[in-house]
Scaffold this motif. Structure first.
Motif, mmCIF file in Angstrom:
data_model
loop_
_atom_site.group_PDB
_atom_site.id
_atom_site.type_symbol
_atom_site.label_atom_id
_atom_site.label_comp_id
_atom_site.label_asym_id
_atom_site.label_seq_id
_atom_site.Cartn_x
_atom_site.Cartn_y
_atom_site.Cartn_z
ATOM 1 N N LYS A 214 0.690 -1.160 -0.112
ATOM 2 C CA LYS A 214 0.033 0.072 0.012
ATOM 3 C C LYS A 214 0.936 1.213 0.064
ATOM 4 O O LYS A 214 0.540 2.219 -0.860
ATOM 5 C CB LYS A 214 -0.800 -0.120 1.270
ATOM 6 C CG LYS A 214 -2.308 -0.853 1.031
ATOM 7 C CD LYS A 214 -2.773 -0.773 2.336
ATOM 8 C CE LYS A 214 -3.974 -1.936 2.511
ATOM 9 N NZ LYS A 214 -4.766 -1.602 3.856
ATOM 10 N N LYS B 239 -6.606 6.488 -2.082
ATOM 11 C CA LYS B 239 -6.267 5.690 -0.804
ATOM 12 C C LYS B 239 -7.446 4.487 -0.898
ATOM 13 O O LYS B 239 -7.285 3.339 -0.761
ATOM 14 C CB LYS B 239 -6.182 6.463 0.270
ATOM 15 C CG LYS B 239 -5.808 5.589 1.394
ATOM 16 C CD LYS B 239 -6.052 6.258 2.788
ATOM 17 C CE LYS B 239 -5.339 5.686 3.895
ATOM 18 N NZ LYS B 239 -5.837 4.097 4.113
ATOM 19 N N ILE C 296 -6.723 1.743 -3.529
ATOM 20 C CA ILE C 296 -5.610 1.304 -2.986
ATOM 21 C C ILE C 296 -6.158 -0.067 -1.842
ATOM 22 O O ILE C 296 -5.642 -0.991 -1.852
ATOM 23 C CB ILE C 296 -4.421 1.988 -2.709
ATOM 24 C CG1 ILE C 296 -3.931 2.745 -3.915
ATOM 25 C CG2 ILE C 296 -3.223 1.101 -1.962
ATOM 26 C CD1 ILE C 296 -2.931 3.724 -3.701
ATOM 27 N N ASP C 297 -6.627 0.671 -0.816
ATOM 28 C CA ASP C 297 -7.000 -0.180 0.328
ATOM 29 C C ASP C 297 -7.842 -1.230 -0.139
ATOM 30 O O ASP C 297 -7.896 -2.472 0.636
ATOM 31 C CB ASP C 297 -7.721 0.794 1.329
ATOM 32 C CG ASP C 297 -6.912 1.608 2.036
ATOM 33 O OD1 ASP C 297 -5.793 1.297 2.168
ATOM 34 O OD2 ASP C 297 -7.283 2.574 2.521
#
Length: 115
Positions: free
Chosen positions: A40, A49, A52-53
């Motif tokens: 990450k 974000k 990506i998470d």
């Protein structure tokens, strides 16, 4: 299969990139949060974000997943999965079965066992 340093995680991440590039709903799954956090951080700034998470999840994330939700789940170090999920390991039947049910296909890496 292979021992430490043989490139299993690198292959897993490259497969994640390839499958998501083909617009397949795919996630990288591991029991240990450390490798997920490393990947990450390396991807920070490349996408939002939340995006990506959503690519990286823990192995206990699929207890209540709807069958075939994902095109693929890539399980790194599959030999480390737990029998059950939850803080007290009292949820679900088997993390392996949950991953398999949640995806159309699953790919796993594990250490080579000797003997």
């Amino acid at each position: 299969k292979g021992g430490p340093g043989t490139g299993k995680s690198v292959v897993a991440i490259n497969l994640l990139v390839e499958l998501t590039g083909r617009e397949m709903m795919t996630q990288y799954v591991s029991r240990n949060s450390a490798p997920r956090e490393v990947f990450k951080k390396k991807l920070t700034g490349t996408r939002k974000k939340t995006h990506i998470d959503n690519l990286f999840k823990g192995s206990g994330s699929y207890v209540n997943a709807v069958p075939d939700t994902f095109h693929a789940l890539i399980v790194d170090e599959a030999h480390r999965l737990n029998e059950k999920s939850g803080m007290y390991q009292n949820l679900g039947e088997s993390q392996i079965k949950e991953v398999m049910a949640a995806s159309r296909f699953s790919i796993s890496s594990s250490m080579r066992r000797s003997g």
